[in-house]
Structures are given as C-alpha cells and as structure tokens.
Design a protein around this motif. Structure first.
Motif, PDB file in Angstrom:
ATOM      1  N   ARG A 164       8.920   6.526   6.666  1.00 16.05           N
ATOM      2  CA  ARG A 164       9.281   6.102   5.482  1.00 16.05           C
ATOM      3  C   ARG A 164      10.377   5.237   5.387  1.00 16.05           C
ATOM      4  O   ARG A 164      10.418   4.263   4.961  1.00 16.05           O
ATOM      5  N   CYS A 208      -0.948   9.288   6.594  1.00 11.67           N
ATOM      6  CA  CYS A 208      -0.842   8.504   5.427  1.00 11.67           C
ATOM      7  C   CYS A 208      -2.099   8.536   4.456  1.00 11.67           C
ATOM      8  O   CYS A 208      -3.015   8.136   4.982  1.00 11.67           O
ATOM      9  N   PRO A 209      -2.053   9.080   3.234  1.00 11.90           N
ATOM     10  CA  PRO A 209      -3.132   8.973   2.314  1.00 11.90           C
ATOM     11  C   PRO A 209      -3.560   7.699   1.989  1.00 11.90           C
ATOM     12  O   PRO A 209      -4.775   7.487   1.470  1.00 11.90           O
ATOM     13  N   SER A 210      -2.495   6.604   1.970  1.00 13.02           N
ATOM     14  CA  SER A 210      -2.910   5.275   1.259  1.00 13.02           C
ATOM     15  C   SER A 210      -3.305   4.371   2.423  1.00 13.02           C
ATOM     16  O   SER A 210      -3.425   3.093   2.155  1.00 13.02           O
ATOM     17  N   LYS A 248       0.783  -1.296  -0.043  1.00 13.14           N
ATOM     18  CA  LYS A 248       0.200   0.075  -0.034  1.00 13.14           C
ATOM     19  C   LYS A 248       0.864   1.253   0.178  1.00 13.14           C
ATOM     20  O   LYS A 248       0.314   2.321  -0.331  1.00 13.14           O
ATOM     21  N   CYS A 249       2.033   1.088   0.362  1.00 19.66           N
ATOM     22  CA  CYS A 249       2.942   2.419   0.497  1.00 19.66           C
ATOM     23  C   CYS A 249       3.411   2.740  -0.879  1.00 19.66           C
ATOM     24  O   CYS A 249       4.135   2.070  -1.373  1.00 19.66           O
ATOM     25  N   VAL A 250       3.194   4.069  -0.961  1.00 21.04           N
ATOM     26  CA  VAL A 250       3.801   4.588  -2.430  1.00 21.04           C
ATOM     27  C   VAL A 250       4.885   5.605  -2.157  1.00 21.04           C
ATOM     28  O   VAL A 250       5.234   6.141  -3.186  1.00 21.04           O
ATOM     29  N   HIS A 251       5.469   5.455  -0.863  1.00 24.43           N
ATOM     30  CA  HIS A 251       6.559   6.072  -0.679  1.00 24.43           C
ATOM     31  C   HIS A 251       6.645   7.484  -0.797  1.00 24.43           C
ATOM     32  O   HIS A 251       7.672   8.258  -1.208  1.00 24.43           O
ATOM     33  N   CYS A 252       5.558   8.070  -0.667  1.00 16.76           N
ATOM     34  CA  CYS A 252       5.392   9.605  -0.749  1.00 16.76           C
ATOM     35  C   CYS A 252       6.053  10.495   0.139  1.00 16.76           C
ATOM     36  O   CYS A 252       6.586  11.782  -0.186  1.00 16.76           O
ATOM     37  N   GLY A 253       6.022   9.875   1.289  1.00 17.40           N
ATOM     38  CA  GLY A 253       6.860  10.713   2.350  1.00 17.40           C
ATOM     39  C   GLY A 253       5.927  11.768   3.076  1.00 17.40           C
ATOM     40  O   GLY A 253       6.481  12.649   4.127  1.00 17.40           O
ATOM     41  N   PHE A 254       4.717  11.923   2.871  1.00 11.30           N
ATOM     42  CA  PHE A 254       4.000  12.721   3.677  1.00 11.30           C
ATOM     43  C   PHE A 254       3.850  12.633   5.043  1.00 11.30           C
ATOM     44  O   PHE A 254       3.922  13.350   5.969  1.00 11.30           O
ATOM     45  N   CYS A 255       4.221  11.065   5.612  1.00 12.80           N
ATOM     46  CA  CYS A 255       4.031  10.975   6.839  1.00 12.80           C
ATOM     47  C   CYS A 255       5.300  11.583   7.711  1.00 12.80           C
ATOM     48  O   CYS A 255       5.086  11.646   8.771  1.00 12.80           O
ATOM     49  N   VAL A 269      -1.685   3.009   5.070  1.00 10.93           N
ATOM     50  CA  VAL A 269      -0.551   2.223   5.642  1.00 10.93           C
ATOM     51  C   VAL A 269      -0.688   2.095   7.098  1.00 10.93           C
ATOM     52  O   VAL A 269      -0.505   2.858   7.705  1.00 10.93           O
ATOM     53  N   ILE A 327       9.737   1.940   7.330  1.00 11.88           N
ATOM     54  CA  ILE A 327       9.048   0.940   6.513  1.00 11.88           C
ATOM     55  C   ILE A 327      10.035   0.344   5.651  1.00 11.88           C
ATOM     56  O   ILE A 327      10.142  -0.873   5.236  1.00 11.88           O
TER      57      ILE A 327
END
Ligand code: SF4
Ligand code: SF4
Length: 405
Positions: free
Chosen positions: A49, A85-87, A24-31, A89, A52
C-alpha cells in the motif's frame, strides 16, 4: 483511488495503464498482511500500500528521492500482494512502471551501478555465465563467505535426453543460468514427458527470457531479450510443430506469460508476443500424473512453491498433486505464500533482507510434522533452488527430478 497524473505521463500508454491500476486500489491494506518486507520491517512504505502511494505521488509529479528508490528496491516483486488483493490491483505491473521512472530520475552510486552492470552483462548470456561460474569455482576457496555460497561446488550431470520420437512435441526454454547450474532439470523433464508420449525439444539460439534485465530496471534491454527469444521460437511456432511452450523455471514462465502485455505497444511484436504467452505453460501443467514413476517406499518431501508459480502464474496445487501421485509424502510447510528471498537478483542486491527471508523459509520447510522432517526440499525455479541450497544441508531439487527418479 482518485488520481491526477502529471503531464509527462498522463497521455502515454504507460500512464493510462498505471492510472487504471491505481484507480482500482481502495487503500484497504489487506495486502500488507502477506507482504514479506512489511512483515520484516514494519514500515508502511515497505509494504504494497505504501509503495503504491509512493508511485502515485511520482506519477502525479512529485520528485522521487533516494529514499523512494530504496523502498521500491526492497520490494521482491513476489506479488503475494496481488494474490491477496480483493480489488485485483496489478501491483507488479504498477511497480515496473514506477521503477522505470525512478531509475531514470534518481542516479545510483558507483558500486551499485557497477554491480548492476556486471549482473546484467553476465547473467543473461549463457556462455559468459558458464565461464564466470567455472572461474568462480576455481577461486571459491579464496572468496568471502557471502560470495562463496553463491557458487555451487558441483553440477549434477544431465543424463540422456531422449530422441524426439513422438508426434506430440513441446518446446522447452533452456534459459540463461540454468544450463550451466542445473542441466539435469530440462533433461529430466524431457525423460518424464517422453514416457507420457511427448517429445521435448529446445530451439537453437534461444536465450534469456528477458526477466533478468527487465527487473534490473533495464526495461528496454529486457524487452530486446524478449524479442530475440520470440525470433528464435517463432519458426517452430509458425510451422505448427509444437503444441505448447514449456517452462521448467517458474520465474521465466511468469515473464513469458506476460510477453503479450509487456510488448503490447510494439506493433511489430504485439501479436507474436500474445501468441507465445497463450502457448506458454509451466511444466506442472503439462506433465500427466501417469507419467510419474511410483516409489517403492514413501519418501517425505517439502515443496517450496515459488512466488513466480503461485502468485505470478497463479498456479497452485499441481506440483503437490504430481509428487503425491508418485508416492511422495508432503511435509507440512507453514506460511507457504511467503517468498524465500531469492527473487532474481534480489539475493545479491539486498543480501540482508534476502538472508532473513531464507532463514524463515528454511525453518518452515524443514520443520516437518509428526512423522519427522523432510528428506528433501523440492522447488520449481532454479533461482529459489540455488538460494535455498546455499543455506541448508538438506538436498534441494527441482520437483521434476524427483518424478524422473
Ligand atoms: S492493493 Fe488491493 S489489498 Fe492493497 S490496499 Fe489496494 S485494494 Fe487494498
Ligand atoms: S511484491 Fe511482494 S514484497 Fe513487493 S509489495 Fe507485493 S508482497 Fe510486498
């Protein structure tokens, strides 16, 4: 995220769970923006990130090192990253799986092992903890400052617990350290709920929820505590005597709400665990606004929303509404999503980071607004309460005690 799990974990229940989370993690880094340890240390590996990624490498067969464990140990498991996290995770669950493997593969030094063994032996046992606390109080004047501040000098008396006179009944968890440190919290909850026509009862033999040992990476011992608690509660649940299980410590609540997930691979307990989780509520979800007394004069209070309440249980705004209904003025608190540094045994095992987070949190709580600073800090978790109180002269209390007044 693409994954290729190693043979040792691929076809296990935990491997499948971890794989689904990683994908599920898209590695966007928002977190990273809301991670307290990333904010303090500025290292990608001390943010969600990076952690993870470390766990992914271990699951794919890389050998974990002392450094890997250090970055995982520094995580507070506050789960602010999950809220951001928007995804969707489930970082906390992935961290549990990763930490379990690292604990098996990377040994700890003698001092660390002794410290962890003592914590895991004493804290979950109410009687033993009570004795240790009494001895600590006697020795308090001789102890170094860091240890002295962990031992509160006194305990507020509980006051009267109302007779169970109502038809509506709810079950409270006494907990492990709370009965010795703050017996007034559950008694206050019982009095406030009694005014709302609900009798609060405790089950004989109910002990620790399992969070302490589970998060010390003694995961099977933690699950044993969970099974023992289910056994203690089950007769009352099965007889239909209670309509909900009420948590007065949000840290325990976050764990009990996940019993269904944590015991999903145990055929003997899976169904009971799921039922217990479904019946579990934080106290703020069952206290009606009408149960609060009304203050004759407004008082200013700053509410510290514990991570286990706002991120772990995703419960927000309810305590604030109850306090306002009772006539309290809420003092503004900047960065309310950030952890205070308590995080179970984190304040003992990671004192430096924990101390910095407490300083920041207390500054935010005590800053106040145009009307001045708060007279009191309210919280919803015994761990946060003790940790914050050790760093300030402003009284820190459980919010239910303010409603009880
Ligand atoms: S956990 Fe969520 S927010 Fe963080 S990098 Fe992965 S997808 Fe992005
Ligand atoms: S749980 Fe908290 S400390 Fe750990 S990675 Fe997530 S935000 Fe950072």
């Amino acid at each position: 995220m693409q994954t290729e799990l190693a043979d040792f974990i691929r076809d296990t229940p935990e491997g499948r769970e971890a794989d689904a989370i990683l994908r599920k993690c898209v590695h966007c880094g928002f977190c990273s923006a809301t991670c307290p340890t990333y904010q303090l240390l500025g290292d990608e590996l001390d943010g969600p990130r990076g952690r993870i990624y470390l766990i992914k490498q271990i699951l794919e067969g890389a050998e974990p090192t002392q450094k890997t464990r250090l970055h995982l140990d520094r995580c507070l498991t506050c789960r602010a990253c999950e809220t951001t996290c928007p995804s969707g995770v489930q970082y906390g669950r992935l961290a549990d799986i990763g930490r379990g493997i690292v604990e098996e593969k990377v040994g700890r030094g003698i001092w660390e092992s002794v410290q962890r063994t003592v914590l895991s032996a004493v804290l979950p046992r109410t009687g033993l903890f009570g004795i240790a606390l009494a001895l600590g109080r006697i020795a308090r004047p001789l102890l170094p400052k860091a240890l002295k501040e962990k031992i509160p000098s006194g305990t507020e008396t509980a006051g009267k617990w109302p007779e169970p006179r109502h038809k509506r009944k709810m079950l409270a968890l006494a907990g492990c350290v709370q009965p010795a440190l703050a017996p007034a919290i559950n008694a206050a909850a019982a009095r406030v709920l009694d005014r709302a026509g609900i009798s609060l009862v405790e089950a004989p033999g109910a002990g620790c929820c399992g969070a302490l040992r589970f998060h010390l990476n003694e995961q099977e011992a933690g699950r044993d505590d969970m099974r023992a608690l289910i056994d203690a509660w089950w007769p009352m649940v099965e007889r239909g005597e209670i309509e909900a299980i009420v948590m007065t410590a949000s840290g325990c609540g976050a764990t009990v709400r996940e019993y269904g997930q944590l015991l999903q691979h145990d055929p003997a307990y899976r169904d009971k665990a799921a039922r217990i989780s479904a019946m579990t509520k934080d106290l703020c979800e069952v206290v009606p606004e009408t149960a609060a007394g009304k203050l004759s004069m407004p008082r200013r209070v700053a509410f510290q929303s514990p991570c286990s309440l706002q991120h772990g249980q995703q419960v927000r705004g309810k305590v604030e509404a109850l306090l306002q209904a009772a006539g309290y003025e809420l003092s503004p608190v900047a960065d309310g999503h950030l952890c205070c540094g308590s995080a179970g045994t984190y304040s003992i095992l990671q004192p430096e980071l924990s101390g910095k987070l407490r300083e920041r949190k207390l500054a935010a709580l005590c800053a106040g607004g145009p009307a001045g600073g708060p007279e009191c800090i309210a919280t919803a978790n015994i761990g946060c309460l003790m940790h914050l109180q050790a760093g300030t002269g402003t009284p820190v209390r459980h919010w239910i005690q303010l409603l009880d007044e």
